[in-house]
Design an enzyme around this catalytic site. Sequence first.
Site, mmCIF file in Angstrom:
data_model
loop_
_atom_site.group_PDB
_atom_site.id
_atom_site.type_symbol
_atom_site.label_atom_id
_atom_site.label_comp_id
_atom_site.label_asym_id
_atom_site.label_seq_id
_atom_site.Cartn_x
_atom_site.Cartn_y
_atom_site.Cartn_z
ATOM 1 N N SER A 296 10.300 7.561 -8.578
ATOM 2 C CA SER A 296 9.781 8.124 -7.323
ATOM 3 C C SER A 296 9.228 7.044 -6.404
ATOM 4 C CB SER A 296 8.670 9.129 -7.623
ATOM 5 O OG SER A 296 9.114 10.100 -8.530
HETATM 6 N N1 SAH Z 1 8.196 10.324 -12.413
HETATM 7 C C1 SAH Z 1 9.476 9.727 -12.677
HETATM 8 C C2 SAH Z 1 10.533 10.365 -11.834
HETATM 9 C C3 SAH Z 1 11.459 11.075 -12.663
HETATM 10 S S1 SAH Z 1 12.857 11.796 -11.859
HETATM 11 C C4 SAH Z 1 9.437 8.257 -12.378
HETATM 12 O O1 SAH Z 1 8.526 7.819 -11.670
HETATM 13 O O2 SAH Z 1 10.316 7.537 -12.846
HETATM 14 C C5 SAH Z 1 12.798 13.366 -12.674
HETATM 15 C C6 SAH Z 1 13.063 13.329 -14.154
HETATM 16 O O3 SAH Z 1 12.942 14.667 -14.609
HETATM 17 C C7 SAH Z 1 14.472 12.866 -14.528
HETATM 18 O O4 SAH Z 1 14.390 11.814 -15.431
HETATM 19 C C8 SAH Z 1 15.097 14.116 -15.158
HETATM 20 O O5 SAH Z 1 15.981 13.814 -16.212
HETATM 21 C C9 SAH Z 1 13.875 14.858 -15.652
HETATM 22 N N2 SAH Z 1 14.061 16.291 -15.858
HETATM 23 C C10 SAH Z 1 14.678 17.191 -15.049
HETATM 24 N N3 SAH Z 1 14.605 18.428 -15.596
HETATM 25 C C11 SAH Z 1 13.924 18.302 -16.760
HETATM 26 C C12 SAH Z 1 13.529 19.222 -17.784
HETATM 27 N N4 SAH Z 1 13.821 20.525 -17.715
HETATM 28 N N5 SAH Z 1 12.845 18.752 -18.833
HETATM 29 C C13 SAH Z 1 12.529 17.434 -18.937
HETATM 30 N N6 SAH Z 1 12.874 16.517 -18.022
HETATM 31 C C14 SAH Z 1 13.561 16.944 -16.933
#
Ligand code: SAH
Length: 212
Positions: free
Chosen positions: A60
């Site tokens: 993010s």
């Molecule tokens: N906060 C993170 C951003 C992650 S992007 C950072 O700073 O890097 C969102 C993440 O949510 C992705 O890795 C995706 O695989 C995960 N995601 C989406 N749906 C999900 C679910 N149902 N359970 C667990 N993870 C999930």
Amino acid sequence: MSGVLDADTLKNALIGDGITDETVLDTIHAIPRELFVPAAFRERAYENSPLPIGLHQTISQPTVVAMMTQALELNDRVKILEIGTGSGYQTAILAKICRRVYTIERHKPLLSEAEERFRTLGLNNIVTRYGDGSMGWKEQAPFSRIIVTAAAIDVPHVLLEQLDVGGIMVVPVGLEERTQHLLRVRKLEDDIETEDLGLVRFVPLVSDEEAG
Ligand code: SAH
């Protein structure tokens, strides 16, 4: 747009974007974002922008990480659940401020890389889980805070049930990429209180039942 090239300039960019919580600013300053981005993007690690981390996911934008962290009103007694570990960048920031972080990610390779980063940084108050986080983490509930780092269709009820009364959940809500709103939800005795913190853009929260 000018690139932000080190932790100091990144901190100034966050202040410029209205982040005021000193703990949040200092914690972001202290976490080396270059550890959380792929080698090819290392030179851009301190830009205030999201970056690809593989598997169609992104780390993010620092302003959004800061906004979410600030909105959670954290302290060292907090037990927090995070849905969507991704790179682990947000997780690491939470771990510096909170007592314990429970984090769930549905992409195994991303989770393994994040775990390696937590070891490198000596963060030992993070408990990870591989799988679908849309159902929360019942065995560890209740949590005093919950953060969802992928966009949900609506405020997830299952997660609200796993939140303490008096607790706070921060979650991006909205179907369309352009109309997601970051919501801060406070759970009261018999009610919830919702505040709109503005427009954001997140990858969707994927529930494995609907995933192909
Ligand atoms: N906060 C993170 C951003 C992650 S992007 C950072 O700073 O890097 C969102 C993440 O949510 C992705 O890795 C995706 O695989 C995960 N995601 C989406 N749906 C999900 C679910 N149902 N359970 C667990 N993870 C999930």
